[in-house]
Design a protein around this motif. Structure first.
Motif, mmCIF file in Angstrom:
data_model
loop_
_atom_site.group_PDB
_atom_site.id
_atom_site.type_symbol
_atom_site.label_atom_id
_atom_site.label_comp_id
_atom_site.label_asym_id
_atom_site.label_seq_id
_atom_site.Cartn_x
_atom_site.Cartn_y
_atom_site.Cartn_z
ATOM 1 N N MET A 9 86.524 19.509 -43.384
ATOM 2 C CA MET A 9 85.411 19.613 -44.330
ATOM 3 C C MET A 9 84.603 18.324 -44.361
ATOM 4 O O MET A 9 83.358 18.349 -44.364
ATOM 5 N N PHE A 10 85.295 17.202 -44.378
ATOM 6 C CA PHE A 10 84.606 15.907 -44.392
ATOM 7 C C PHE A 10 83.764 15.733 -43.134
ATOM 8 O O PHE A 10 82.614 15.278 -43.206
ATOM 9 N N ALA A 11 84.317 16.073 -41.965
ATOM 10 C CA ALA A 11 83.610 15.887 -40.697
ATOM 11 C C ALA A 11 82.344 16.738 -40.646
ATOM 12 O O ALA A 11 81.283 16.277 -40.188
ATOM 13 N N ILE A 12 82.428 17.979 -41.124
ATOM 14 C CA ILE A 12 81.263 18.872 -41.093
ATOM 15 C C ILE A 12 80.174 18.377 -42.039
ATOM 16 O O ILE A 12 78.996 18.294 -41.667
ATOM 17 N N VAL A 13 80.560 18.046 -43.265
ATOM 18 C CA VAL A 13 79.574 17.582 -44.254
ATOM 19 C C VAL A 13 78.924 16.272 -43.808
ATOM 20 O O VAL A 13 77.696 16.115 -43.883
ATOM 21 N N SER A 14 79.727 15.332 -43.331
ATOM 22 C CA SER A 14 79.175 14.043 -42.894
ATOM 23 C C SER A 14 78.297 14.213 -41.662
ATOM 24 O O SER A 14 77.269 13.542 -41.525
ATOM 25 N N GLY A 21 84.095 11.250 -37.804
ATOM 26 C CA GLY A 21 84.563 11.890 -39.022
ATOM 27 C C GLY A 21 86.032 12.262 -38.942
ATOM 28 O O GLY A 21 86.781 12.081 -39.902
ATOM 29 N N PHE A 22 86.459 12.772 -37.798
ATOM 30 C CA PHE A 22 87.860 13.152 -37.645
ATOM 31 C C PHE A 22 88.757 11.925 -37.488
ATOM 32 O O PHE A 22 89.918 11.952 -37.913
#
Length: 301
Positions: free
Chosen positions: A82-87, A222-223
């Motif tokens: 989720m963090f990687a997609i949003v960022s 991000g990952f």
């Protein structure tokens, strides 16, 4: 005469190959020592139980079974995704907008580029502690902290990453925008295209190579995020599940692997190594898929 030219050409090609192998040799050796051998050894250790490498005992795929049974690892995976997609979305949209504005020949654009790029020069650990103090000052007024609520930790990491990476991605987009052929833009204006039509139908398709690079970097960054996560939240807050498993709600994959490896469990090193292998396959696979998808949409100039 032709035979002499052919002979000279063949001699030059042989010499080039010979010297090419000579110069590539050290690079290849360094690559094998620094990457290939540790990677193979890491795969082997992921199927072992060990405290020290010299004491490694082969146990098969047991570590991988424990990896996927680990609730904290599963939570870290979805949280990181989720963090990687949003960022990825926020960083690339804002970086492109800033780059587009700074290529409109506004006064002081070079100074603005420098200012936007500077946060990228600060180390992740330092950034984490700087922003933790900023968030503590803001959230402290409301009697809460970034370490007390997961949503604050998530958006705190997003803000930190945006502040650090937008300037770097902006430089790549600026280079792409400056390489858009001027005759194409001029032809669009002559045909009566509006600014928005020119942007979406001409400019963006011709900058897709920059999107490919920036999306790859933001997705993998991000990952792989670790030091900012460690310094800003450390994975806090945590919850204890009914089975007694502790899950840190803002812990990302890299930090989860780190915490697993250095836990007090005698079998944790092998499990952490298995997590690292799964982590590598995940990041490499997603990166390759993203590169394949965006490269198909690049315009060949």
């Amino acid at each position: 005469m032709k035979s002499k030219k052919i002979t000279a050409t063949n001699s030059l090609q042989k010499a080039t190959k010979r010297w090419g192998f000579l110069f590539m040799g050290p690079v290849l050796i360094a690559f094998i020592i620094g990457f290939v051998w540790p990677f193979i050894q890491g795969i082997w250790l992921s199927m072992c139980q060990f405290r020290l490498i010299s004491d490694a005992k082969f146990i098969g795929f047991g570590n991988y079974v424990k990896t996927f049974q680990d609730a904290s690892f599963r939570h870290a995976f979805w949280y990181t995704a989720m963090f990687a997609i949003v960022s990825l979305v926020i960083i690339n949209v804002l970086a492109f907008i800033v780059a587009y504005i700074l290529t409109l020949e506004i006064k002081g654009s070079n100074l603005y580029r420098t200012v936007f790029f500077m946060p990228n020069l600060i180390g992740g650990i330092v950034l984490g502690y700087i922003w933790s103090m900023i968030f503590d000052g803001i959230l402290g007024r409301y009697q809460t902290s970034i370490l007390l609520e997961s949503k604050y930790g998530f958006w705190g990491l997003i803000i930190l990453m945006c502040w650090q990476q937008i300037g770097y991605m902006m430089i790549i987009y600026v280079a792409g925008l400056q390489n858009v052929p001027g005759d194409i833009l001029e032809a669009a204006r002559i045909d009566g295209a509006t600014s928005m039509q020119t942007l979406f139908k001409v400019t963006i398709p011709n900058v897709m190579s920059s999107f490919t690079i920036c999306m790859f970097l933001t997705l993998t960054n991000g990952f792989k995020l670790f030091d900012q996560n460690l310094a800003l939240t450390g994975g806090q807050p945590f919850i204890i599940q009914p089975g007694g498993t502790t899950v840190k709600t803002t812990e990302m994959l890299a930090l989860n692997i780190y915490n697993t490896f250095y836990s007090s469990n005698t079998t944790s090193q092998g499990v952490a190594q298995a997590k690292a292998v799964v982590f590598f396959i995940l990041v490499a696979g997603l990166g390759l898929l993203q590169l394949s998808y965006t490269r198909k949409r690049e315009v060949q100039q």
